[in-house]
Enzyme design. Structure first.
Site, PDB file in Angstrom:
ATOM      1  N   LYS A 138       0.763  -1.221  -0.081  1.00 50.89           N
ATOM      2  CA  LYS A 138       0.121  -0.123   0.016  1.00 50.89           C
ATOM      3  C   LYS A 138       0.747   1.336   0.060  1.00 50.89           C
ATOM      4  O   LYS A 138       1.813   1.210   0.484  1.00 50.89           O
ATOM      5  CB  LYS A 138      -0.827  -0.077   1.316  1.00 50.89           C
ATOM      6  CG  LYS A 138      -1.839   1.201   1.236  1.00 50.89           C
ATOM      7  CD  LYS A 138      -2.742   1.033   2.541  1.00 50.89           C
ATOM      8  CE  LYS A 138      -2.051   1.663   3.670  1.00 50.89           C
ATOM      9  NZ  LYS A 138      -1.950   3.224   3.813  1.00 50.89           N
TER      10      LYS A 138
ATOM     11  N   ASP B  49      -3.891   4.183  -1.635  1.00 50.84           N
ATOM     12  CA  ASP B  49      -4.600   4.505  -0.541  1.00 50.84           C
ATOM     13  C   ASP B  49      -4.930   6.039  -0.630  1.00 50.84           C
ATOM     14  O   ASP B  49      -4.677   6.829   0.119  1.00 50.84           O
ATOM     15  CB  ASP B  49      -3.933   4.345   0.785  1.00 50.84           C
ATOM     16  CG  ASP B  49      -4.712   4.308   2.147  1.00 50.84           C
ATOM     17  OD1 ASP B  49      -6.027   4.466   1.870  1.00 50.84           O
ATOM     18  OD2 ASP B  49      -4.119   4.443   3.215  1.00 50.84           O
TER      19      ASP B  49
ATOM     20  N   LYS C  43      -7.928   7.284  -0.876  1.00 51.92           N
ATOM     21  CA  LYS C  43      -9.264   7.722  -0.004  1.00 51.92           C
ATOM     22  C   LYS C  43     -10.188   8.588  -0.800  1.00 51.92           C
ATOM     23  O   LYS C  43     -10.436   9.827  -0.457  1.00 51.92           O
ATOM     24  CB  LYS C  43      -8.934   8.200   1.300  1.00 51.92           C
ATOM     25  CG  LYS C  43      -8.396   7.428   2.179  1.00 51.92           C
ATOM     26  CD  LYS C  43      -8.270   7.692   3.700  1.00 51.92           C
ATOM     27  CE  LYS C  43      -7.638   6.551   4.675  1.00 51.92           C
ATOM     28  NZ  LYS C  43      -6.173   6.355   4.214  1.00 51.92           N
TER      29      LYS C  43
ATOM     30  N   ASP D   7     -15.790  11.954  -3.643  1.00 56.84           N
ATOM     31  CA  ASP D   7     -16.359  13.219  -4.366  1.00 56.84           C
ATOM     32  C   ASP D   7     -17.591  12.880  -5.343  1.00 56.84           C
ATOM     33  O   ASP D   7     -17.818  11.502  -5.251  1.00 56.84           O
ATOM     34  CB  ASP D   7     -15.446  13.891  -5.268  1.00 56.84           C
ATOM     35  CG  ASP D   7     -15.356  15.276  -5.378  1.00 56.84           C
ATOM     36  OD1 ASP D   7     -16.573  15.705  -5.573  1.00 56.84           O
ATOM     37  OD2 ASP D   7     -14.288  15.961  -5.228  1.00 56.84           O
TER      38      ASP D   7
ATOM     39  N   THR E 162     -16.352  13.901 -10.823  1.00 58.55           N
ATOM     40  CA  THR E 162     -15.230  14.313 -10.377  1.00 58.55           C
ATOM     41  C   THR E 162     -14.389  13.201 -10.142  1.00 58.55           C
ATOM     42  O   THR E 162     -12.987  12.915 -10.293  1.00 58.55           O
ATOM     43  CB  THR E 162     -15.227  15.297  -9.126  1.00 58.55           C
ATOM     44  OG1 THR E 162     -16.139  16.173  -9.466  1.00 58.55           O
ATOM     45  CG2 THR E 162     -14.020  15.886  -8.949  1.00 58.55           C
TER      46      THR E 162
ATOM     47  N   SER F  73      -9.032   3.731  11.928  1.00 59.80           N
ATOM     48  CA  SER F  73      -8.536   3.411  13.292  1.00 59.80           C
ATOM     49  C   SER F  73      -7.984   4.487  14.291  1.00 59.80           C
ATOM     50  O   SER F  73      -7.810   4.387  15.378  1.00 59.80           O
ATOM     51  CB  SER F  73      -7.068   2.697  12.913  1.00 59.80           C
ATOM     52  OG  SER F  73      -6.128   3.614  12.378  1.00 59.80           O
TER      53      SER F  73
ATOM     54  N   GLY G  27       2.273  -0.783   8.700  1.00 61.69           N
ATOM     55  CA  GLY G  27       3.051   0.238   8.219  1.00 61.69           C
ATOM     56  C   GLY G  27       4.391   0.482   8.972  1.00 61.69           C
ATOM     57  O   GLY G  27       5.210  -0.367   9.103  1.00 61.69           O
ATOM     58  N   ARG G  28       4.137   1.388  10.054  1.00 59.43           N
ATOM     59  CA  ARG G  28       5.669   1.583  10.500  1.00 59.43           C
ATOM     60  C   ARG G  28       6.159   0.671  11.543  1.00 59.43           C
ATOM     61  O   ARG G  28       7.145   0.438  11.831  1.00 59.43           O
ATOM     62  CB  ARG G  28       5.296   3.043  11.490  1.00 59.43           C
ATOM     63  CG  ARG G  28       5.299   4.184  10.575  1.00 59.43           C
ATOM     64  CD  ARG G  28       4.551   5.418  11.169  1.00 59.43           C
ATOM     65  NE  ARG G  28       3.048   5.163  11.517  1.00 59.43           N
ATOM     66  CZ  ARG G  28       2.487   6.055  12.018  1.00 59.43           C
ATOM     67  NH1 ARG G  28       2.871   7.208  12.716  1.00 59.43           N
ATOM     68  NH2 ARG G  28       0.976   5.830  12.496  1.00 59.43           N
TER      69      ARG G  28
END
Ligand code: 6AU
Length: 898
Positions: free
Chosen positions: A697, A728, A730, A733, A737, A789, A867-868
């Protein structure tokens, strides 16, 4: 019109306007002696003066009277005509009304007979197995008038699913409508038959794709080649077939293929796509054994219809079945109704084939004819195929029954569906603790389940009692009485009822019904635990001189019942026992191994191993969050799930299918969120992570060197390691668009993107459906953000539920959710969850992390997004393995082991 009734003589004095015309000669006045005047009108006129005027007045009067009389006569005549016709009209009207009334009476009678025959069939004709008709042309005009009856009869015949063949745009659309109306029973295919290939236009592909996105659409087809009738030119047929083949390959949807005298071209076109070819059936196969063998060697299925009865050639389908060269394991059954009538009673068929057709199949077959075959003839086709192959009908693939006990699978499925099996903490009548409660009384509310159970009981009774005549069925009060009553009807045996206590008045009898000493009866009970209460019943019956040797029950709880009854010389025959129930619940993903062990220990059951039964994947529909798990929610960490391969079959979004498959193959449910700003660094880690992850991602708008060259490098890595690229972004609209944003920013390089549900279904669908359907774009699915989250986020229940509804209604484009916990029962949808770390709980900026175990086991997500916790470690490679293992272990623990 009535002028024609005026006599011709009258017409002589009428002008066209009905006025009297005066004759100029030979016409005297009455009483004027005109006859004597010698026919010369001149003498009167010549008299001149007053006399002349008088004459003229008389003449005028004469003509006036004549005219009046004539008109009156005419009027009277016409009035009579009117009266005559009015009378006739009245008669006709009456006759018309009478006929209309009679017709409506006859129609009512006809419906009554149809209903009656269906009701009679329900009682008289028991199906032994279930079938799937993979091809019936229910859109054919011959079904227009009585389609509902045709469908009802197909169910009666034991067909559990029926696929309507779509042969052109119009018929495919009609089939879609029918399938929608009978969702869960009717399905359809969408395609263009080779006969109609010439009608393929540029818009057809879009329409086909749209139809294929319906959850009820099960295959691309009927498509193929027909060089026998050549209703479309052969090159056009090939072109249109290839178009459809490519759609099926791209979407991974099954193919429903027609081939007549075009074997070589068919093999060539399919072989050219062998790498990507989805499962395919050569429908209504009528070719040679060699051709069948070739198709089978290519991994295709063979669809057989009633055509079989007439193919007596040395190397046709009959020969193929007899020799086993066309093995039944690779067959699927279809009626191709209203075509391909199976003449199973044809004198030229081998005797053993004719005699093998069951009463049930024969009864249903009677509704079909050469003029119009019907899906209800499928059991006859199935049994004919089985007989030619020397096998049993229930061995046939897609006959959805356990070979050992006909009807049982259906009963178990319905019992599961209706909440008969409850898991949780219960105390039984005996005071014993039980983690399972089997509440058979739930069945009373479901006539379909009652019927299936009673049919199965009847079958069991007939099998056991074949050689031992009995008279009378005793129902044990209260719960077994309904079963006993129905079975007494089925078996035409008198019903006896045993009272709980004797009446204090009248006969004071304990047994109600008519019986005599020495009469042998059988006893029907619902559930047997230790058999103690049955012992009392048997003693009472025997006291009155009745002979009791056999007891039949729906469920034996495996707690000593048979042994205790044996002491009285009574055999206990059960439809189901606890072991079968537990094996079934486990096979359909309703019972974990831990729950099984708990039940075995609590009830002291005599087995330690969980019996494995092979329940076909069609059973997955029973795997919802129903009673079997609901009651136990708080007690168990592990929720039982379907396997990834099973879910792959249920998924309709193209990216989900791919994802399920690669998760299974690579054994990973880890998605790595690489939130670095340096593009090169992302690529480096993606290459390292490749073998461990199902997706990588990124946030494209946070990457320094983000450009086409960078995305093509990422795509190369994704291809190398087989992972999905997840942008990702997100999106949120309005449709227009959204569409522009996605096309510019993600469609060409990402497999999947995140979208908020906030703009609503219409915006989302209108933007993404065309992009996902476009073969030239990489994007093949979206993830809807249902929950976040981060601390204090504004995704409330209303938003989450609304988003869930959008996903469930658009499963062709929605892969699943970004969520914190499982929110949908739809097994094709995938729950992806961020906010996961094995070491920390927050980043101090609102992010909330929890463990892998909590995310997968408790909150029932499928994929963890990390992720981190990986990327910011000095040794990301070892962290990758750590998270991959933890996530996969948690997921595997909940999936079936077999
Ligand atoms: O493990 P982390 O916290 O380093 O990274 C989690 C990743 C980040 C977030 O942008 C993203 O997951 N994320 C999302 C997504 C995927 O949409 C939703 C959410 O609720 N929380 C969250 O962290 O790249």
């Amino acid at each position: 019109m009535y002028m024609s009734f005026v006599p011709a003589a009258r017409l002589a004095v009428l002008s066209t306007r009905g006025v009297v015309v005066r004759m100029q000669s030979g016409l005297g006045t009455p009483g004027s002696g005109a006859g004597k005047s010698g026919g010369s009108g001149g003498s009167i006129r010549d008299a001149g003066g007053a006399f002349g005027k008088l004459e003229a007045a008389r003449e005028e009067e004469y003509f006036y009277k004549l005219q009046k009389a004539q008109l009156k006569g005419l009027k009277d005549q016409i009035k009579r005509e009117i009266e005559h016709h009015e009378g006739q009209m009245k008669n006709h009207q009456e006759v018309l009304e009478r006929h209309k009334k009679r017709i409506s009476e006859l129609e009512k009678e006809e419906n009554g007979i149809a209903n009656l025959s269906i009701r009679r069939l329900q009682v008289a004709s028991r199906r032994m197995y279930e079938l799937v008709d993979i091809g019936a042309n229910l859109g054919h005009p011959s079904y227009k008038k009585d389609l509902d009856d045709v469908i009802e009869r197909s169910k009666q015949a034991g067909i559990s699913k029926l696929m309507i063949t779509g042969t052109c745009e119009k018929i495919s659309k009609e089939a879609a409508k029918m399938a929608e109306k009978h969702a869960g029973y009717l399905y359809f295919t969408a395609g263009v038959h080779p006969h109609d290939a010439k009608d393929w236009v540029i818009e057809t592909e879009g329409i086909m794709r749209e139809l294929l996105s319906s959850p009820q659409c099960v295959a691309v087809g009927e498509c193929g080649l027909d060089y026998n009738r050549n209703f479309s030119p052969q090159d056009v047929q090939r072109d249109v077939f290839e178009k459809q083949l490519d759609i099926a390959c791209e979407l991974g949807r099954p193919l429903f293929i027609h081939e007549r005298e075009a074997h070589e071209d068919m093999v060539r076109l399919l072989s050219e796509r062998s790498e990507k070819l989805p499962s395919a059936v050569i429908h209504c196969f009528t070719g040679t054994v060699e051709e069948a063998e070739k198709y089978l060697s290519m991994g295709l299925y063979i669809g057989l219809t009633g055509f079989l009865w007439k193919d007596k050639s040395d190397n046709g389908v009959q020969a193929g079945l007899k020799s086993g060269k066309i093995p039944i394991e690779r067959l699927v059954l279809e009626t191709d109704a209203p075509f391909m009538y199976p003449k199973v009673n044809d004198k030229k068929l081998p005797v053993e084939v004719r005699e093998s057709i069951s009463e049930h199949a024969k009864t249903m077959h009677k509704f079909a004819s050469f003029n119009r075959n019907e899906p209800c003839a499928l059991p006859a086709i199935c049994e004919m195929i089985a007989a030619f192959s020397g096998r049993k009908p229930e061995d046939m693939p897609l006959t959805l029954v356990e070979p050992a006990a006909a009807g049982l699978r259906n009963a178990l499925r319905l019992m599961t569906e209706y909440g008969v099996f409850k898991l949780g903490e219960f105390t039984l009548k005996s005071g014993q603790r039980s983690p399972i409660y089997i509440d058979l009384r739930e069945s009373f509310g479901h006539p379909d389940l009652m019927r299936v159970m009673c049919e199965s009981m009847q079958e069991l009774i007939e099998k056991v009692e074949k050689t031992k005549p009995y008279k009378g069925i005793v129902g044990v009060p209260y719960a077994a009485l309904p079963y006993a009553s129905i079975i007494s009807q089925y078996t035409s045996q008198p019903l006896l009822i045993i009272r709980k206590e004797a009446k204090s008045y009248g006969t004071k009898k304990l047994i109600e019904g008519s019986y005599s000493e020495g009469q042998r009866v059988i006893v029907v009970e619902d559930v047997v635990t230790t058999g103690q209460s049955l012992k009392d019943v048997i003693t009472t019956l025997r006291k009155d001189g009745l002979v009791v040797e056999d007891v039949f029950c729906i469920l034996d709880r495996d707690q000593g019942g048979p042994k205790n009854l044996e002491e009285l010389g009574v055999n206990l025959h059960s439809l189901l026992n606890m072991e079968k129930v537990l094996a079934f619940l486990s096979a359909v993903g309703r019972l974990s191994l831990d729950q099984f062990n708990d039940i075995v220990n609590a009830l002291n059951l005599p087995y330690k191993e969980l019996k494995k039964i092979d329940v076909k994947w069609e059973m997955e529909e029973t795997h919802t969050n129903g009673n079997a798990n609901g009651d136990n929610k708080e007690n168990s960490k592990i929720r039982v799930r379907l396997s990834l391969q099973q879910r792959e079959k249920l998924a309709t979004c193209p990216v989900s299918k791919r994802l399920f498959s690669l998760m299974h193959t690579k054994a990973t449910n880890l998605c790595l969120a690489i939130d670095y700003e340096e593009g090169e660094r992302i690529l480096e880690l993606a290459d390292k992570a490749g073998p461990f992850v199902c997706a990588v991602k990124v946030h494209a708008d946070t990457i320094d060197e983000f450009n086409e060259s960078w995305t093509s490098k990422l795509v190369a890595l994704a291809n190398k390691h087989d992972f999905l690229i997840f942008e990702d972004r997100k999106f949120a609209d309005t449709g227009n668009t959204l569409s522009m944003q996605v096309k510019r920013n993600a469609a060409s390089w990402a497999d999947i993107v995140t979208v908020y549900g906030i703009a609503g279904e219409k915006s989302i669908r209108s933007a993404f459906q065309p992009i996902i359907a476009d073969p030239s774009t990489r994007l093949k699915g979206i993830l809807l953000i249902a929950q976040l989250s981060c601390e204090g986020n504004l995704c409330d229940t209303e938003y989450t539920n609304g988003t869930r509804r959008i996903a469930e209604a658009n499963q062709d484009i929605v892969c699943g959710f970004i969520t914190q916990e499982k929110i949908s029962d739809k097994l094709g949808l995938i729950h992806w969850t961020p906010g996961v770390s094995l070491d920390e709980t927050t980043d101090g900026k609102g992010q909330q992390w929890r463990s892998v175990e909590k995310a997968i086991m408790e909150q029932q997500n499928d994929i963890v997004i990390v992720g981190r916790a990986i990327c910011n470690k000095t040794t990301p490679a070892s962290e990758l393995r750590r998270y991959r293992d933890a996530a996969w272990e948690a997921l595997s623990a909940a999936m079936p082991k077999h």
